[in-house]
Motif scaffolding. Structure first.
Motif, short mmCIF file in Angstrom:
data_model
loop_
_atom_site.label_atom_id
_atom_site.label_comp_id
_atom_site.label_asym_id
_atom_site.label_seq_id
_atom_site.Cartn_x
_atom_site.Cartn_y
_atom_site.Cartn_z
N LEU A 19 10.41 -7.76 2.46
CA LEU A 19 9.79 -9.07 2.26
C LEU A 19 10.78 -10.22 2.46
CD1 LEU A 19 7.40 -8.45 -0.76
CD2 LEU A 19 6.78 -9.05 1.56
N ILE A 20 11.99 -10.05 1.94
CA ILE A 20 13.00 -11.10 2.12
C ILE A 20 13.33 -11.25 3.61
CG2 ILE A 20 15.42 -11.67 1.67
CD1 ILE A 20 14.97 -10.45 -1.14
N ALA A 21 13.46 -10.12 4.30
CA ALA A 21 13.73 -10.18 5.74
C ALA A 21 12.57 -10.85 6.48
CB ALA A 21 13.98 -8.78 6.28
N ARG A 59 0.82 -1.21 0.00
CA ARG A 59 0.00 0.00 0.00
C ARG A 59 0.85 1.27 0.00
NH1 ARG A 59 -3.02 -0.24 4.97
NH2 ARG A 59 -4.26 -1.84 3.97
N ASP A 60 2.08 1.18 0.53
CA ASP A 60 2.95 2.35 0.69
C ASP A 60 3.51 2.77 -0.66
OD1 ASP A 60 4.54 4.36 1.61
OD2 ASP A 60 5.87 3.08 2.79
N ARG A 61 3.16 3.97 -1.11
CA ARG A 61 3.64 4.48 -2.39
C ARG A 61 4.97 5.22 -2.26
NH1 ARG A 61 -0.19 3.94 -6.28
NH2 ARG A 61 -2.32 3.60 -5.58
N GLU A 62 5.37 5.57 -1.05
CA GLU A 62 6.61 6.30 -0.85
C GLU A 62 7.82 5.36 -0.82
OE1 GLU A 62 6.09 8.52 2.71
OE2 GLU A 62 4.43 9.68 1.90
N LEU A 63 7.64 4.13 -0.49
CA LEU A 63 8.72 3.16 -0.37
C LEU A 63 9.05 2.58 -1.74
CD1 LEU A 63 10.31 2.01 2.06
CD2 LEU A 63 8.72 0.11 2.09
N SER A 64 10.34 2.55 -2.09
CA SER A 64 10.74 2.04 -3.41
C SER A 64 10.54 0.53 -3.47
CB SER A 64 12.20 2.39 -3.68
OG SER A 64 13.05 1.60 -2.87
N GLY A 65 10.55 0.02 -4.68
CA GLY A 65 10.36 -1.40 -4.88
C GLY A 65 11.49 -2.22 -4.28
N TRP A 66 12.72 -1.69 -4.32
CA TRP A 66 13.86 -2.41 -3.75
C TRP A 66 13.72 -2.53 -2.24
CZ3 TRP A 66 16.74 -5.33 -6.60
CH2 TRP A 66 16.88 -5.03 -7.95
N LEU A 67 13.29 -1.47 -1.59
CA LEU A 67 13.12 -1.54 -0.14
C LEU A 67 11.97 -2.48 0.24
CD1 LEU A 67 13.77 2.13 1.00
CD2 LEU A 67 15.17 0.12 1.43
N LYS A 68 10.94 -2.50 -0.58
CA LYS A 68 9.84 -3.44 -0.33
C LYS A 68 10.35 -4.87 -0.44
CE LYS A 68 6.15 -0.42 -1.95
NZ LYS A 68 5.08 -0.22 -2.90
#
Length: 137
Positions: free
Chosen positions: A49-51, A36-45
């Motif tokens: 998720l991996i974590a 849902r978070d549009r401010e967070l980049s795809g790499w950080l997402k």
């Protein structure tokens, strides 16, 4: 069958089941907030998720500590947007008031589109007369 022989084993089972379900709810809330978070980049997402996959308990605690406030704000914004959309939809499909229906029928009568008998029928239907009321779907 030794498990069911002790009352405290059963209580302990339900406590752990509750903790597990609460943990799953937290994980799914975090994952839905990530998307849902549009401010967070795809790499950080992807990193979050991996974590969450490899170190789920610590990652979920860290996420709730560092991003919990934003999570609550995004959830609130989504709830408000959903409520506004639902109210707009309800207003768009709601029937008109009886006085508006009668006014429309009167305009049709005055223009000669319908006769007086049809006007009376529309008027009775708008006022909710049981014999002429429309069936509900």
């Amino acid at each position: 069958m030794e498990f069911w022989s002790s009352f405290w084993n059963i209580i302990w089972f339900f406590v752990w089941a509750f903790v597990f379900v609460a943990y799953l709810i937290a994980i799914f809330s975090i994952i839905s907030d990530l998307f849902r978070d549009r401010e967070l980049s795809g790499w950080l997402k992807a990193v979050w998720l991996i974590a969450l996959i490899f170190v789920p308990f610590i990652t979920s605690l860290l996420y709730l500590i560092f991003r919990g406030q934003g999570m609550a704000e995004r959830s609130h914004k989504a709830a408000v947007a959903s409520t506004v959309a639902a109210e707009d939809y309800i207003r768009s499909v709601a029937q008109t008031s009886p006085s508006e229906e009668i006014a429309k029928a009167k305009a049709l009568l005055d223009s000669g589109t319908i006769d007086a008998e049809e006007y009376d029928l529309l008027k009775k239907r708008a006022l909710g007369h049981p014999k002429f009321s429309q069936p509900t779907a």
